[in-house]
Design a protein around this motif. Structure first.
Motif: not given
Length: 465
Positions: A412-435
RNA sequence: GGAGCCAUCGCCAAGUUGGUAAGGCCGUAGAUUGCAAAUCUGCUAUUCACCAGUUCGAGUCUGGUUGGCUCCUCCA
Protein backbone atom coordinates in the motif's frame (compact mmCIF):
# COMPACT_ATOMS: atom_id res chain seq x y z
CA UNK A 1 16.06 -34.05 20.33
CA UNK A 2 15.09 -36.70 17.81
CA UNK A 3 15.90 -36.68 14.12
CA UNK A 4 15.17 -39.14 11.36
CA UNK A 5 18.24 -40.77 9.86
CA UNK A 6 17.66 -41.78 6.25
CA UNK A 7 20.33 -44.45 6.41
CA UNK A 8 19.01 -46.27 9.46
CA UNK A 9 15.52 -45.36 8.29
CA UNK A 10 14.40 -44.59 11.76
CA UNK A 11 14.00 -41.72 14.17
CA UNK A 12 17.10 -41.46 16.34
CA UNK A 13 17.95 -39.66 19.51
CA UNK A 14 20.47 -37.04 18.42
CA UNK A 15 23.78 -37.65 20.15
CA UNK A 16 26.42 -35.28 18.81
CA UNK A 17 30.04 -36.25 18.47
CA UNK A 18 30.94 -33.23 20.62
CA UNK A 19 28.82 -32.40 23.63
CA UNK A 20 26.44 -29.46 23.14
CA UNK A 21 27.63 -28.91 19.60
CA UNK A 22 26.09 -29.82 16.29
CA UNK A 23 27.91 -29.79 12.99
CA UNK A 24 25.89 -29.77 9.81
CA UNK A 25 26.76 -29.92 6.17
CA UNK A 26 24.05 -29.33 3.60
CA UNK A 27 24.48 -29.77 -0.11
CA UNK A 28 23.87 -26.41 -1.71
CA UNK A 29 23.03 -25.48 -5.26
CA UNK A 30 24.98 -25.63 -8.48
CA UNK A 31 25.02 -21.99 -9.41
CA UNK A 32 24.26 -21.88 -13.10
CA UNK A 33 20.61 -20.84 -12.95
CA UNK A 34 17.94 -19.27 -10.76
CA UNK A 35 16.86 -21.04 -7.61
CA UNK A 36 13.42 -22.58 -7.69
CA UNK A 37 10.94 -23.46 -4.97
CA UNK A 38 12.67 -26.79 -4.45
CA UNK A 39 15.91 -25.07 -3.49
CA UNK A 40 13.92 -22.87 -1.17
CA UNK A 41 12.29 -25.81 0.55
CA UNK A 42 15.60 -27.57 1.13
CA UNK A 43 17.14 -24.39 2.44
CA UNK A 44 14.13 -23.74 4.64
CA UNK A 45 14.07 -27.30 5.99
CA UNK A 46 17.67 -27.16 7.15
CA UNK A 47 17.21 -23.64 8.44
CA UNK A 48 14.46 -25.06 10.63
CA UNK A 49 16.77 -27.85 11.73
CA UNK A 50 19.52 -25.42 12.59
CA UNK A 51 17.15 -23.18 14.55
CA UNK A 52 15.67 -26.15 16.38
CA UNK A 53 19.08 -27.47 17.34
CA UNK A 54 20.01 -24.06 18.68
CA UNK A 55 16.77 -23.83 20.62
CA UNK A 56 17.60 -27.19 22.15
CA UNK A 57 20.89 -25.82 23.37
CA UNK A 58 23.34 -26.93 20.72
CA UNK A 59 25.93 -24.62 19.27
CA UNK A 60 25.43 -25.13 15.56
CA UNK A 61 28.09 -24.96 12.91
CA UNK A 62 26.52 -25.27 9.50
CA UNK A 63 28.24 -25.44 6.16
CA UNK A 64 26.45 -25.08 2.86
CA UNK A 65 28.44 -25.23 -0.31
CA UNK A 66 28.14 -23.67 -3.71
CA UNK A 67 29.06 -25.86 -6.64
CA UNK A 68 30.63 -23.25 -8.85
CA UNK A 69 32.40 -25.48 -11.30
CA UNK A 70 30.41 -27.89 -13.35
CA UNK A 71 29.57 -28.92 -16.91
CA UNK A 72 26.43 -26.82 -16.97
CA UNK A 73 28.29 -23.73 -15.82
CA UNK A 74 30.91 -24.26 -18.49
CA UNK A 75 28.16 -24.65 -21.05
CA UNK A 76 26.73 -21.34 -19.94
CA UNK A 77 30.16 -19.73 -20.28
CA UNK A 78 30.27 -20.92 -23.86
CA UNK A 79 26.73 -19.73 -24.55
CA UNK A 80 26.96 -16.29 -22.98
CA UNK A 81 30.58 -15.34 -23.36
CA UNK A 82 30.64 -14.35 -19.71
CA UNK A 83 33.37 -15.62 -17.44
CA UNK A 84 32.64 -18.44 -15.05
CA UNK A 85 32.99 -16.07 -12.09
CA UNK A 86 30.55 -13.58 -13.58
CA UNK A 87 27.96 -16.30 -13.90
CA UNK A 88 28.50 -17.98 -10.56
CA UNK A 89 28.83 -14.71 -8.62
CA UNK A 90 25.56 -13.53 -10.13
CA UNK A 91 23.62 -16.62 -9.11
CA UNK A 92 25.26 -16.94 -5.71
CA UNK A 93 24.37 -13.34 -4.96
CA UNK A 94 20.81 -13.83 -6.11
CA UNK A 95 20.50 -17.10 -4.18
CA UNK A 96 21.68 -15.50 -0.96
CA UNK A 97 19.38 -12.52 -1.39
CA UNK A 98 16.35 -14.68 -2.08
CA UNK A 99 17.07 -16.98 0.84
CA UNK A 100 17.54 -13.95 3.08
CA UNK A 101 14.07 -12.73 2.06
CA UNK A 102 12.73 -16.12 3.09
CA UNK A 103 14.36 -15.69 6.46
CA UNK A 104 16.98 -18.37 5.95
CA UNK A 105 19.94 -17.70 8.18
CA UNK A 106 23.33 -17.66 6.56
CA UNK A 107 25.43 -20.78 7.02
CA UNK A 108 28.49 -20.49 9.24
CA UNK A 109 30.67 -21.64 6.36
CA UNK A 110 29.82 -21.20 2.69
CA UNK A 111 32.59 -22.90 0.76
CA UNK A 112 32.89 -22.86 -3.00
CA UNK A 113 34.33 -25.69 -5.05
CA UNK A 114 36.74 -23.35 -6.78
CA UNK A 115 38.13 -22.29 -3.41
CA UNK A 116 38.57 -25.87 -2.29
CA UNK A 117 40.65 -27.18 -5.16
CA UNK A 118 43.68 -27.82 -3.03
CA UNK A 119 41.67 -29.96 -0.61
CA UNK A 120 40.07 -31.74 -3.53
CA UNK A 121 43.44 -32.48 -5.12
CA UNK A 122 44.81 -33.76 -1.83
CA UNK A 123 41.92 -36.11 -1.32
CA UNK A 124 42.14 -37.49 -4.83
CA UNK A 125 45.88 -37.92 -4.44
CA UNK A 126 45.36 -39.85 -1.21
CA UNK A 127 42.91 -42.14 -2.96
CA UNK A 128 45.35 -42.61 -5.86
CA UNK A 129 48.16 -43.42 -3.45
CA UNK A 130 45.98 -46.04 -1.80
CA UNK A 131 45.11 -47.46 -5.23
CA UNK A 132 41.44 -46.85 -4.50
CA UNK A 133 41.37 -44.32 -7.29
CA UNK A 134 42.94 -44.81 -10.69
CA UNK A 135 43.99 -42.60 -13.54
CA UNK A 136 43.05 -43.53 -17.08
CA UNK A 137 44.79 -42.42 -20.25
CA UNK A 138 42.48 -39.48 -20.89
CA UNK A 139 43.51 -37.97 -17.56
CA UNK A 140 40.21 -38.78 -15.85
CA UNK A 141 40.46 -40.17 -12.35
CA UNK A 142 37.92 -42.75 -11.23
CA UNK A 143 36.98 -44.15 -7.88
CA UNK A 144 37.20 -47.94 -7.75
CA UNK A 145 33.97 -48.92 -6.03
CA UNK A 146 35.09 -52.52 -5.66
CA UNK A 147 37.76 -51.35 -3.18
CA UNK A 148 35.14 -50.09 -0.74
CA UNK A 149 33.45 -52.92 1.10
CA UNK A 150 30.86 -50.54 2.48
CA UNK A 151 29.87 -49.16 -0.89
CA UNK A 152 26.08 -49.28 -1.00
CA UNK A 153 25.56 -48.82 2.72
CA UNK A 154 24.11 -45.37 2.30
CA UNK A 155 21.50 -46.03 -0.35
CA UNK A 156 21.07 -49.73 0.52
CA UNK A 157 21.43 -50.48 -3.10
CA UNK A 158 22.12 -54.09 -3.89
CA UNK A 159 25.02 -54.41 -6.29
CA UNK A 160 22.98 -55.33 -9.28
CA UNK A 161 24.60 -56.44 -12.47
CA UNK A 162 25.76 -53.90 -14.95
CA UNK A 163 23.12 -54.98 -17.41
CA UNK A 164 20.64 -53.00 -15.35
CA UNK A 165 22.71 -49.89 -15.38
CA UNK A 166 21.58 -47.15 -17.67
CA UNK A 167 24.89 -45.37 -17.39
CA UNK A 168 27.02 -45.36 -20.48
CA UNK A 169 30.18 -47.25 -19.70
CA UNK A 170 33.62 -45.93 -20.25
CA UNK A 171 35.64 -48.82 -21.49
CA UNK A 172 38.56 -48.00 -19.27
CA UNK A 173 36.53 -48.10 -16.07
CA UNK A 174 37.34 -51.03 -13.83
CA UNK A 175 33.75 -51.42 -12.68
CA UNK A 176 30.56 -50.06 -14.16
CA UNK A 177 29.69 -48.31 -10.91
CA UNK A 178 33.00 -46.46 -10.68
CA UNK A 179 32.52 -42.72 -10.81
CA UNK A 180 34.68 -39.79 -11.79
CA UNK A 181 36.67 -37.98 -9.15
CA UNK A 182 38.40 -35.78 -11.67
CA UNK A 183 37.56 -34.98 -15.26
CA UNK A 184 40.43 -34.13 -17.57
CA UNK A 185 40.10 -31.15 -19.87
CA UNK A 186 38.74 -31.95 -23.25
CA UNK A 187 39.97 -29.04 -25.29
CA UNK A 188 41.66 -25.69 -25.19
CA UNK A 189 38.44 -23.87 -24.35
CA UNK A 190 37.81 -26.02 -21.31
CA UNK A 191 38.14 -24.50 -17.89
CA UNK A 192 40.94 -26.43 -16.24
CA UNK A 193 43.00 -26.58 -13.10
CA UNK A 194 46.43 -28.16 -12.97
CA UNK A 195 47.18 -30.97 -10.57
CA UNK A 196 49.87 -33.60 -10.21
CA UNK A 197 47.73 -36.16 -12.01
CA UNK A 198 46.20 -34.13 -14.82
CA UNK A 199 44.77 -30.82 -15.85
CA UNK A 200 41.03 -30.80 -15.41
CA UNK A 201 38.26 -30.20 -12.92
CA UNK A 202 36.66 -32.00 -10.04
CA UNK A 203 33.82 -34.46 -10.35
CA UNK A 204 30.58 -33.59 -8.67
CA UNK A 205 30.91 -35.74 -5.57
CA UNK A 206 34.45 -35.03 -4.45
CA UNK A 207 33.96 -31.38 -3.57
CA UNK A 208 31.62 -32.10 -0.67
CA UNK A 209 33.95 -34.71 0.81
CA UNK A 210 36.92 -32.41 0.48
CA UNK A 211 35.14 -29.39 1.91
CA UNK A 212 33.95 -31.32 4.93
CA UNK A 213 37.47 -32.56 5.62
CA UNK A 214 38.79 -29.06 5.19
CA UNK A 215 36.36 -27.34 7.50
CA UNK A 216 35.55 -29.91 10.15
CA UNK A 217 37.74 -31.86 12.50
CA UNK A 218 36.80 -35.51 12.85
CA UNK A 219 36.07 -37.07 16.22
CA UNK A 220 34.91 -40.49 17.32
CA UNK A 221 34.89 -41.84 13.79
CA UNK A 222 32.83 -39.08 12.19
CA UNK A 223 33.64 -35.79 10.53
CA UNK A 224 30.27 -34.17 11.11
CA UNK A 225 27.06 -34.90 12.94
CA UNK A 226 24.49 -34.39 10.25
CA UNK A 227 24.72 -34.41 6.50
CA UNK A 228 21.72 -32.98 4.71
CA UNK A 229 20.40 -32.54 1.22
CA UNK A 230 17.54 -33.27 -1.11
CA UNK A 231 16.17 -36.80 -1.31
CA UNK A 232 17.44 -37.09 -4.86
CA UNK A 233 21.01 -36.80 -3.63
CA UNK A 234 20.89 -40.00 -1.64
CA UNK A 235 22.09 -41.89 -4.67
CA UNK A 236 24.53 -41.57 -6.20
CA UNK A 237 25.82 -38.35 -4.69
CA UNK A 238 25.79 -39.21 -0.99
CA UNK A 239 26.73 -42.82 -1.57
CA UNK A 240 29.79 -41.69 -3.50
CA UNK A 241 30.62 -38.95 -1.09
CA UNK A 242 30.53 -41.38 1.82
CA UNK A 243 32.76 -43.80 -0.07
CA UNK A 244 35.36 -41.16 -0.93
CA UNK A 245 35.52 -39.86 2.61
CA UNK A 246 35.59 -43.28 4.20
CA UNK A 247 38.37 -44.52 1.93
CA UNK A 248 40.54 -41.43 2.09
CA UNK A 249 40.20 -40.57 5.78
CA UNK A 250 39.47 -43.93 7.35
CA UNK A 251 36.33 -42.73 9.11
CA UNK A 252 32.73 -42.05 8.20
CA UNK A 253 31.81 -38.61 6.97
CA UNK A 254 28.57 -38.17 8.88
CA UNK A 255 26.83 -39.73 11.84
CA UNK A 256 23.33 -38.91 10.62
CA UNK A 257 21.92 -38.24 7.18
CA UNK A 258 18.80 -36.21 6.59
CA UNK A 259 16.97 -35.75 3.31
CA UNK A 260 14.17 -33.39 2.43
CA UNK A 261 11.26 -34.26 0.14
CA UNK A 262 10.50 -32.57 -3.14
CA UNK A 263 8.38 -29.69 -4.17
CA UNK A 264 5.99 -30.94 -6.79
CA UNK A 265 3.89 -29.19 -9.36
CA UNK A 266 0.73 -31.11 -10.24
CA UNK A 267 2.08 -34.17 -8.46
CA UNK A 268 5.39 -34.25 -10.28
CA UNK A 269 8.83 -33.34 -9.05
CA UNK A 270 9.86 -29.83 -9.94
CA UNK A 271 13.05 -29.99 -11.90
CA UNK A 272 14.89 -28.23 -14.60
CA UNK A 273 14.77 -31.23 -16.87
CA UNK A 274 10.99 -31.41 -16.66
CA UNK A 275 10.75 -27.71 -17.34
CA UNK A 276 8.17 -27.17 -14.63
CA UNK A 277 10.33 -25.04 -12.39
CA UNK A 278 8.72 -22.31 -10.38
CA UNK A 279 11.55 -19.89 -9.81
CA UNK A 280 11.90 -18.16 -6.50
CA UNK A 281 12.41 -14.78 -8.11
CA UNK A 282 9.00 -15.11 -9.77
CA UNK A 283 7.31 -16.48 -6.67
CA UNK A 284 8.63 -13.60 -4.61
CA UNK A 285 7.10 -11.13 -7.02
CA UNK A 286 3.60 -12.44 -6.45
CA UNK A 287 3.72 -13.75 -2.90
CA UNK A 288 4.90 -12.29 0.35
CA UNK A 289 8.22 -13.86 1.35
CA UNK A 290 7.12 -14.57 4.91
CA UNK A 291 3.92 -16.25 3.75
CA UNK A 292 5.98 -18.32 1.34
CA UNK A 293 8.29 -19.33 4.16
CA UNK A 294 5.38 -20.31 6.36
CA UNK A 295 3.79 -22.26 3.53
CA UNK A 296 6.91 -24.10 2.37
CA UNK A 297 7.69 -25.07 5.94
CA UNK A 298 4.13 -26.03 6.84
CA UNK A 299 4.48 -29.60 5.59
CA UNK A 300 6.94 -31.96 7.26
CA UNK A 301 10.33 -31.72 5.56
CA UNK A 302 10.48 -35.39 4.59
CA UNK A 303 7.15 -35.40 2.76
CA UNK A 304 6.78 -34.37 -0.80
CA UNK A 305 5.17 -31.00 -1.12
CA UNK A 306 2.63 -30.35 -3.81
CA UNK A 307 2.58 -26.63 -4.46
CA UNK A 308 -0.90 -25.15 -4.52
CA UNK A 309 -2.03 -21.55 -4.63
CA UNK A 310 -5.08 -22.42 -2.50
CA UNK A 311 -2.97 -23.90 0.27
CA UNK A 312 -0.63 -20.94 0.14
CA UNK A 313 -3.62 -18.69 0.83
CA UNK A 314 -4.61 -20.98 3.70
CA UNK A 315 -1.13 -20.48 5.13
CA UNK A 316 -1.57 -16.74 4.78
CA UNK A 317 -4.80 -16.91 6.76
CA UNK A 318 -3.06 -18.74 9.58
CA UNK A 319 -0.18 -16.26 9.60
CA UNK A 320 -2.67 -13.37 9.48
CA UNK A 321 -4.23 -14.62 12.71
CA UNK A 322 -0.88 -14.51 14.45
CA UNK A 323 -0.30 -10.96 13.25
CA UNK A 324 -3.81 -9.86 14.23
CA UNK A 325 -3.03 -10.97 17.73
CA UNK A 326 0.27 -9.16 17.59
CA UNK A 327 -1.51 -6.06 16.35
CA UNK A 328 -3.98 -6.39 19.17
CA UNK A 329 -1.30 -6.43 21.84
CA UNK A 330 0.84 -3.70 20.30
CA UNK A 331 2.47 -1.67 21.51
CA UNK A 332 3.93 -3.67 24.33
CA UNK A 333 7.16 -5.33 25.31
CA UNK A 334 8.05 -8.91 25.96
CA UNK A 335 8.17 -10.50 29.36
CA UNK A 336 8.90 -14.21 29.18
CA UNK A 337 7.16 -16.78 27.05
CA UNK A 338 4.52 -19.04 28.52
CA UNK A 339 6.34 -22.09 29.82
CA UNK A 340 3.78 -24.65 28.72
CA UNK A 341 3.62 -23.16 25.25
CA UNK A 342 7.38 -22.94 24.95
CA UNK A 343 7.83 -26.53 25.98
CA UNK A 344 5.15 -27.68 23.57
CA UNK A 345 6.87 -25.92 20.69
CA UNK A 346 10.31 -27.21 21.57
CA UNK A 347 9.01 -30.74 22.02
CA UNK A 348 7.27 -30.65 18.67
CA UNK A 349 10.34 -29.38 16.85
CA UNK A 350 12.54 -31.73 18.83
CA UNK A 351 10.59 -34.64 17.43
CA UNK A 352 12.19 -34.69 14.00
CA UNK A 353 10.84 -31.20 13.30
CA UNK A 354 7.15 -31.96 13.69
CA UNK A 355 6.01 -28.66 12.27
CA UNK A 356 2.34 -29.65 12.11
CA UNK A 357 2.19 -30.03 15.86
CA UNK A 358 4.14 -26.81 16.32
CA UNK A 359 1.73 -24.86 14.11
CA UNK A 360 -1.25 -26.40 15.87
CA UNK A 361 0.19 -25.27 19.20
CA UNK A 362 0.62 -21.78 17.81
CA UNK A 363 -2.99 -21.67 16.61
CA UNK A 364 -4.04 -22.80 20.06
CA UNK A 365 -1.91 -20.15 21.72
CA UNK A 366 -3.40 -17.46 19.46
CA UNK A 367 -6.96 -18.56 20.25
CA UNK A 368 -6.21 -18.66 23.95
CA UNK A 369 -4.61 -15.23 23.76
CA UNK A 370 -7.57 -13.72 21.93
CA UNK A 371 -9.91 -15.31 24.40
CA UNK A 372 -8.00 -13.82 27.31
CA UNK A 373 -8.01 -10.39 25.70
CA UNK A 374 -11.73 -10.67 24.96
CA UNK A 375 -12.48 -11.08 28.62
CA UNK A 376 -9.86 -8.63 29.84
CA UNK A 377 -8.67 -6.27 27.08
CA UNK A 378 -6.29 -4.42 29.38
CA UNK A 379 -4.42 -7.40 30.76
CA UNK A 380 -0.90 -6.03 30.48
CA UNK A 381 0.80 -9.12 31.86
CA UNK A 382 -0.97 -11.27 29.29
CA UNK A 383 0.01 -8.92 26.49
CA UNK A 384 3.64 -9.07 27.49
CA UNK A 385 3.58 -12.83 27.68
CA UNK A 386 1.90 -13.12 24.29
CA UNK A 387 4.49 -10.80 22.85
CA UNK A 388 7.23 -12.99 24.26
CA UNK A 389 5.51 -16.05 22.79
CA UNK A 390 5.54 -14.46 19.36
CA UNK A 391 9.18 -13.47 19.70
CA UNK A 392 9.94 -17.05 20.54
CA UNK A 393 8.10 -18.25 17.45
CA UNK A 394 10.11 -15.84 15.35
CA UNK A 395 13.39 -17.13 16.74
CA UNK A 396 12.48 -20.79 16.44
CA UNK A 397 10.45 -20.87 13.24
CA UNK A 398 11.34 -17.63 11.53
CA UNK A 399 7.98 -15.92 11.17
CA UNK A 400 5.93 -13.43 13.14
CA UNK A 401 8.78 -10.99 13.57
CA UNK A 402 7.43 -8.10 11.57
CA UNK A 403 5.71 -4.98 12.80
CA UNK A 404 2.05 -6.04 12.62
CA UNK A 405 0.56 -2.87 11.15
CA UNK A 406 2.95 -2.88 8.23
CA UNK A 407 2.38 -6.61 7.75
CA UNK A 408 -1.24 -5.87 6.94
CA UNK A 409 -0.34 -2.99 4.70
CA UNK A 410 2.01 -4.71 2.29
CA UNK A 411 1.97 -3.07 -1.07
CA UNK A 412 0.00 0.00 0.00
CA UNK A 413 1.60 3.25 -1.07
CA UNK A 414 1.31 6.58 0.74
CA UNK A 415 -1.26 7.94 -1.69
CA UNK A 416 -3.60 4.99 -1.21
CA UNK A 417 -3.00 5.13 2.51
CA UNK A 418 -4.14 8.76 2.59
CA UNK A 419 -7.18 7.89 0.52
CA UNK A 420 -8.08 5.09 2.90
CA UNK A 421 -7.75 7.41 5.89
CA UNK A 422 -10.03 9.98 4.28
CA UNK A 423 -12.64 7.36 3.46
CA UNK A 424 -12.52 6.00 6.99
CA UNK A 425 -13.09 9.47 8.40
CA UNK A 426 -16.06 9.99 6.10
CA UNK A 427 -17.44 6.65 7.14
CA UNK A 428 -17.09 7.47 10.80
CA UNK A 429 -19.02 10.69 10.30
CA UNK A 430 -21.73 8.80 8.46
CA UNK A 431 -21.85 6.24 11.25
CA UNK A 432 -22.17 8.93 13.87
CA UNK A 433 -25.07 10.38 11.90
CA UNK A 434 -26.50 6.85 11.65
CA UNK A 435 -26.39 7.20 7.89
CA UNK A 436 -25.68 3.49 7.41
CA UNK A 437 -26.44 3.52 3.72
CA UNK A 438 -23.61 5.94 3.22
CA UNK A 439 -21.22 4.23 5.64
CA UNK A 440 -21.82 0.86 3.99
CA UNK A 441 -21.26 2.41 0.59
CA UNK A 442 -17.90 3.68 1.77
CA UNK A 443 -17.09 0.25 3.12
CA UNK A 444 -17.89 -1.27 -0.27
CA UNK A 445 -15.70 1.33 -1.88
CA UNK A 446 -12.81 0.36 0.38
CA UNK A 447 -13.47 -3.25 -0.41
CA UNK A 448 -13.02 -2.59 -4.11
CA UNK A 449 -9.71 -0.95 -3.24
CA UNK A 450 -8.67 -4.24 -1.69
CA UNK A 451 -9.08 -3.01 1.86
CA UNK A 452 -10.92 -4.83 4.62
CA UNK A 453 -12.00 -2.91 7.71
CA UNK A 454 -12.80 -3.90 11.24
CA UNK A 455 -14.63 -1.84 13.80
CA UNK A 456 -13.14 -2.30 17.23
CA UNK A 457 -13.81 -0.61 20.59
CA UNK A 458 -10.70 1.44 19.90
CA UNK A 459 -11.79 2.61 16.49
CA UNK A 460 -11.68 1.26 12.99
CA UNK A 461 -8.64 -0.58 11.70
CA UNK A 462 -7.97 -1.71 8.17
CA UNK A 463 -6.01 -4.44 6.36
CA UNK A 464 -4.93 -5.01 2.83
CA UNK A 465 -6.93 -8.07 1.85
C1' G B 1 13.93 -54.13 -15.41
C1' G B 2 15.99 -53.06 -10.21
C1' A B 3 15.44 -50.17 -5.38
C1' G B 4 12.42 -47.26 -2.21
C1' C B 5 8.50 -43.97 -0.43
C1' C B 6 3.38 -42.88 0.07
C1' A B 7 -2.30 -43.64 0.38
C1' U B 8 -6.13 -40.51 7.15
C1' C B 9 -12.75 -35.68 6.82
C1' G B 10 -14.63 -31.48 0.58
C1' C B 11 -9.02 -29.46 0.64
C1' C B 12 -4.11 -29.36 3.42
C1' A B 13 -2.29 -32.34 7.32
C1' A B 14 -0.55 -34.74 12.61
C1' G B 15 -0.71 -39.44 14.61
C1' U B 16 7.17 -42.59 19.48
C1' U B 17 7.17 -48.19 21.33
C1' G B 18 -0.50 -51.36 18.67
C1' G B 19 -5.25 -49.22 23.17
C1' U B 20 -9.76 -46.75 20.80
C1' A B 21 -8.59 -40.49 15.00
C1' A B 22 -4.43 -33.29 16.58
C1' G B 23 -4.66 -28.76 14.04
C1' G B 24 -5.77 -25.42 9.85
C1' C B 25 -8.97 -24.05 5.56
C1' C B 26 -13.97 -24.58 3.90
C1' G B 27 -19.06 -25.27 5.70
C1' U B 28 -22.62 -24.54 9.56
C1' A B 29 -25.25 -22.78 14.39
C1' G B 30 -24.62 -19.11 18.15
C1' A B 31 -22.23 -14.79 21.08
C1' U B 32 -20.68 -9.90 19.59
C1' U B 33 -21.93 -5.92 15.79
C1' G B 34 -26.59 -0.80 13.23
C1' C B 35 -25.15 -4.60 9.41
C1' A B 36 -20.48 -6.54 8.44
C1' A B 37 -15.41 -7.72 9.36
C1' A B 38 -12.30 -9.36 13.20
C1' U B 39 -12.68 -12.31 17.75
C1' C B 40 -14.85 -16.23 20.84
C1' U B 41 -18.06 -20.79 21.51
C1' G B 42 -20.55 -25.23 19.53
C1' C B 43 -21.17 -28.77 15.39
C1' U B 44 -18.57 -31.11 11.27
C1' A B 45 -14.14 -38.80 9.94
C1' U B 46 -17.84 -45.23 14.44
C1' U B 47 -13.34 -44.25 10.61
C1' C B 48 -7.90 -44.19 8.38
C1' A B 49 -7.27 -46.98 -0.49
C1' C B 50 -8.89 -52.37 -0.74
C1' C B 51 -8.55 -57.71 0.93
C1' A B 52 -6.81 -61.25 4.35
C1' G B 53 -3.91 -62.39 8.82
C1' U B 54 -1.59 -61.73 13.96
C1' U B 55 -3.93 -59.72 18.63
C1' C B 56 -8.34 -59.05 24.05
C1' G B 57 -7.48 -54.75 20.86
C1' A B 58 -4.43 -52.18 14.43
C1' G B 59 -4.63 -45.94 10.98
C1' U B 60 -0.42 -48.00 13.51
C1' C B 61 2.42 -55.01 12.85
C1' U B 62 2.52 -59.18 8.62
C1' G B 63 1.17 -60.80 3.57
C1' G B 64 -1.32 -59.54 -0.87
C1' U B 65 -4.16 -56.10 -4.33
C1' U B 66 -4.94 -51.28 -6.47
C1' G B 67 -3.39 -46.27 -7.22
C1' G B 68 0.36 -42.19 -6.95
C1' C B 69 5.40 -40.50 -6.54
C1' U B 70 10.80 -40.85 -6.36
C1' C B 71 15.77 -42.90 -7.34
C1' C B 72 18.85 -46.01 -10.69
C1' U B 73 20.97 -39.85 -15.87
C1' C B 74 22.02 -33.46 -14.12
C1' C B 75 18.98 -32.39 -10.02
C1' A B 76 17.31 -29.54 -3.46
Amino acid sequence: MYIYDSIQKTKCHFEPIRANEASLYVCGPTVYDNAHLGHARSSLAFDLLSRSLEAHGYRVTMAKNFTDIDDKIIKKVEQTGQTMEEITDFYIDRYLKEMALLGVKRATIEPKATQSLHAIEEMIQTLLDKDIAYLISSGDVYFDTSKDASYGSISHRVSDEESQSRVAHTSQKRNPKDFALWKACKGSEDICFDTAFSSGRPGWHIECSAMIEKHFEAKDGYSIDIHGGGADLLFPHHENEAAQSRCSTGHEVAKYWMHNGFVQIDGEKMSKSLGNSFFLKDALEIYDAEVLRYYLNSVHYRNDFNFSEVELQTSKKRLDKLYRLKKRISPTSASSANKVFKKALLDAMGDDLNISIALAKIDEMVALGNDGLDSNPKDKALKKELYANIEMIDTLLGFGGREPFSYFQIGVDEQLKAQIETLLEERNEAKKAKDFVRSDAIRDRLHTLGVAIMDTPNGTVWEKS
